[in-house]
Design a protein around this motif. Structure first.
Motif, mmCIF file in Angstrom:
data_model
loop_
_atom_site.group_PDB
_atom_site.id
_atom_site.type_symbol
_atom_site.label_atom_id
_atom_site.label_comp_id
_atom_site.label_asym_id
_atom_site.label_seq_id
_atom_site.Cartn_x
_atom_site.Cartn_y
_atom_site.Cartn_z
ATOM 1 N N TYR A 60 78.514 -139.234 -119.584
ATOM 2 C CA TYR A 60 78.895 -138.059 -120.366
ATOM 3 C C TYR A 60 78.696 -136.775 -119.567
ATOM 4 O O TYR A 60 79.616 -135.957 -119.442
ATOM 5 C CB TYR A 60 78.061 -138.035 -121.648
ATOM 6 N N ARG A 61 77.507 -136.577 -119.026
ATOM 7 C CA ARG A 61 77.208 -135.338 -118.304
ATOM 8 C C ARG A 61 78.000 -135.241 -117.002
ATOM 9 O O ARG A 61 78.392 -134.154 -116.594
ATOM 10 C CB ARG A 61 75.699 -135.239 -118.024
ATOM 11 N N ARG A 62 78.244 -136.393 -116.367
ATOM 12 C CA ARG A 62 79.067 -136.366 -115.156
ATOM 13 C C ARG A 62 80.486 -135.909 -115.484
ATOM 14 O O ARG A 62 81.086 -135.116 -114.748
ATOM 15 C CB ARG A 62 79.106 -137.744 -114.506
ATOM 16 N N SER A 63 81.028 -136.398 -116.609
ATOM 17 C CA SER A 63 82.372 -135.968 -117.002
ATOM 18 C C SER A 63 82.417 -134.471 -117.282
ATOM 19 O O SER A 63 83.390 -133.795 -116.940
ATOM 20 C CB SER A 63 82.840 -136.758 -118.233
ATOM 21 N N LEU A 64 81.369 -133.949 -117.896
ATOM 22 C CA LEU A 64 81.306 -132.495 -118.116
ATOM 23 C C LEU A 64 81.276 -131.748 -116.791
ATOM 24 O O LEU A 64 81.914 -130.699 -116.639
ATOM 25 C CB LEU A 64 80.086 -132.141 -118.957
ATOM 26 N N ASP A 65 80.569 -132.287 -115.803
ATOM 27 C CA ASP A 65 80.532 -131.659 -114.477
ATOM 28 C C ASP A 65 81.908 -131.681 -113.823
ATOM 29 O O ASP A 65 82.303 -130.720 -113.143
ATOM 30 C CB ASP A 65 79.522 -132.384 -113.578
ATOM 31 N N VAL A 66 82.645 -132.776 -114.016
ATOM 32 C CA VAL A 66 84.009 -132.869 -113.486
ATOM 33 C C VAL A 66 84.881 -131.767 -114.084
ATOM 34 O O VAL A 66 85.618 -131.065 -113.377
ATOM 35 C CB VAL A 66 84.624 -134.257 -113.783
ATOM 36 N N ILE A 67 84.792 -131.593 -115.403
ATOM 37 C CA ILE A 67 85.599 -130.581 -116.093
ATOM 38 C C ILE A 67 85.180 -129.176 -115.649
ATOM 39 O O ILE A 67 86.028 -128.285 -115.479
ATOM 40 C CB ILE A 67 85.480 -130.749 -117.618
ATOM 41 N N ALA A 68 83.893 -128.968 -115.423
ATOM 42 C CA ALA A 68 83.415 -127.677 -114.930
ATOM 43 C C ALA A 68 84.012 -127.370 -113.556
ATOM 44 O O ALA A 68 84.445 -126.240 -113.284
ATOM 45 C CB ALA A 68 81.894 -127.664 -114.857
ATOM 46 N N THR A 69 84.058 -128.370 -112.680
ATOM 47 C CA THR A 69 84.647 -128.191 -111.345
ATOM 48 C C THR A 69 86.130 -127.866 -111.451
ATOM 49 O O THR A 69 86.641 -126.994 -110.731
ATOM 50 C CB THR A 69 84.438 -129.458 -110.494
ATOM 51 N N ILE A 70 86.838 -128.564 -112.351
ATOM 52 C CA ILE A 70 88.261 -128.283 -112.576
ATOM 53 C C ILE A 70 88.454 -126.823 -112.972
ATOM 54 O O ILE A 70 89.306 -126.119 -112.427
ATOM 55 C CB ILE A 70 88.830 -129.211 -113.665
ATOM 56 N N ALA A 71 87.664 -126.368 -113.922
ATOM 57 C CA ALA A 71 87.786 -124.986 -114.406
ATOM 58 C C ALA A 71 87.500 -123.988 -113.291
ATOM 59 O O ALA A 71 88.159 -122.936 -113.195
ATOM 60 C CB ALA A 71 86.839 -124.762 -115.578
ATOM 61 N N GLU A 72 86.555 -124.308 -112.422
ATOM 62 C CA GLU A 72 86.205 -123.408 -111.317
ATOM 63 C C GLU A 72 87.352 -123.221 -110.335
ATOM 64 O O GLU A 72 87.434 -122.196 -109.657
ATOM 65 C CB GLU A 72 84.980 -123.955 -110.584
ATOM 66 N N THR A 73 88.247 -124.214 -110.245
ATOM 67 C CA THR A 73 89.370 -124.116 -109.302
ATOM 68 C C THR A 73 90.492 -123.220 -109.821
ATOM 69 O O THR A 73 91.413 -122.895 -109.074
ATOM 70 C CB THR A 73 89.968 -125.507 -109.005
ATOM 71 N N GLY A 74 90.439 -122.855 -111.100
ATOM 72 C CA GLY A 74 91.474 -122.000 -111.672
ATOM 73 C C GLY A 74 92.572 -122.745 -112.402
ATOM 74 O O GLY A 74 93.451 -122.127 -113.009
ATOM 75 N N ALA A 75 92.549 -124.074 -112.343
ATOM 76 C CA ALA A 75 93.540 -124.862 -113.098
ATOM 77 C C ALA A 75 93.176 -124.856 -114.574
ATOM 78 O O ALA A 75 92.032 -124.581 -114.947
ATOM 79 C CB ALA A 75 93.577 -126.293 -112.582
ATOM 80 N N VAL A 76 94.167 -125.152 -115.422
ATOM 81 C CA VAL A 76 93.885 -125.330 -116.841
ATOM 82 C C VAL A 76 93.103 -126.633 -116.997
ATOM 83 O O VAL A 76 93.569 -127.702 -116.608
ATOM 84 C CB VAL A 76 95.182 -125.394 -117.679
#
Length: 269
Positions: free
Chosen positions: A165-181
């Protein structure tokens, strides 16, 4: 039952170019509607997954070697279908040194090179939480990058074989940091409570998720995890309203919603 002229056209192209789609591999209930709209969700890196999640209909086992011409075949098929919005996902390839990130990049670049006006959404695995691989895919510049949380924190160990669960949240956080939706999705009917669903929403918003999909879990077979509860459509609508009030740009929430359902609207988030 799926039928219609557009459905037949998409089906023939998929078969002709030996493509894999999550529409068929995942037994999606919306295949008739989506293929008749001329949309399909392509699945790269083969159709055998290295993980064995209890909710998923994709075959588990030892994957075949990577097909080197797959990126070009996917790109050409999108061109032939004249698609304006495309979703690409993949199986997990924990057997590969780069976990499949290189093929992801090649596929995104091939699609964009051959389909200049097409918006692209990718539904990526967690890449074992390796941030550099997520950024590598993000740097190929798809418009939307999705990674599914799948369920609430308490149920994650029960239904997901390797993901956390927390790893998936970290993945989504990284996605958001790149500027993608950044986009994610969860299933209902696995035994979660409303409080847990609302907590998952808050967790996703905290890491920068903009688009949320919520659908009813349906067991792909008798061997998969059984459905604990069928959620009433009014409850789905309640979650949609709450999600928008909390701050998501888009919330798709109804029984047959899946990750790529009406995905063409999500790039505007």
């Amino acid at each position: 039952m799926p039928k219609g002229e557009s459905y037949s056209k998409v089906k023939n192209l998929v078969n002709q170019h030996k493509l894999h789609t999550i529409c068929t591999s995942g037994n999606c209930p919306n295949i008739g509607e989506c293929w008749n709209r001329g949309t399909a969700t392509f699945m790269i890196l083969g159709d055998i997954c290295t993980r064995d999640c209890k909710f998923c209909g994709v075959t588990t086992g030892k994957p075949l070697p990577v097909n080197e011409d797959e990126p070009q075949r996917v790109a050409k098929s999108i061109q032939l279908m004249q698609l304006k919005h495309v979703v690409i996902t993949s199986v997990d390839r924990d057997d590969l040194p780069d976990l499949g990130a290189g093929v992801w990049v090649e596929t995104i670049r091939a699609v964009k090179q051959l389909n200049r006006g097409t918006k692209l959404e990718v539904l990526i695995p967690d890449f074992q939480g390796k941030k550099e691989l997520i950024i590598q895919v993000a740097n190929a510049r798809p418009e939307v990058i999705s990674h599914n949380l799948e369920t609430v924190e308490r149920l994650t160990p029960t239904i997901r074989s390797a993901a956390k669960y927390r790893r998936s949240l970290d993945v989504i956080a990284t996605i958001a940091e790149t500027g993608a939706v950044a986009k994610s999705g969860i299933m209902l009917g696995l035994g979660e409570t409303e409080t847990e669903v609302l907590q998952a929403m808050d967790d996703l918003l905290e890491v920068g998720c903009k688009v949320l999909t919520i659908g009813q879990y349906l067991a792909p077979s008798k061997e998969h995890l059984p459905v604990a509860e069928y959620i009433h459509p009014e409850q789905f609508e309640k979650y949609r309203t709450i999600g928008l009030e909390k701050g998501f740009s888009f919330v798709e929430s109804s029984p047959l919603v899946r990750s790529s359902y009406r995905a063409e609207q999500h790039a505007e988030a």
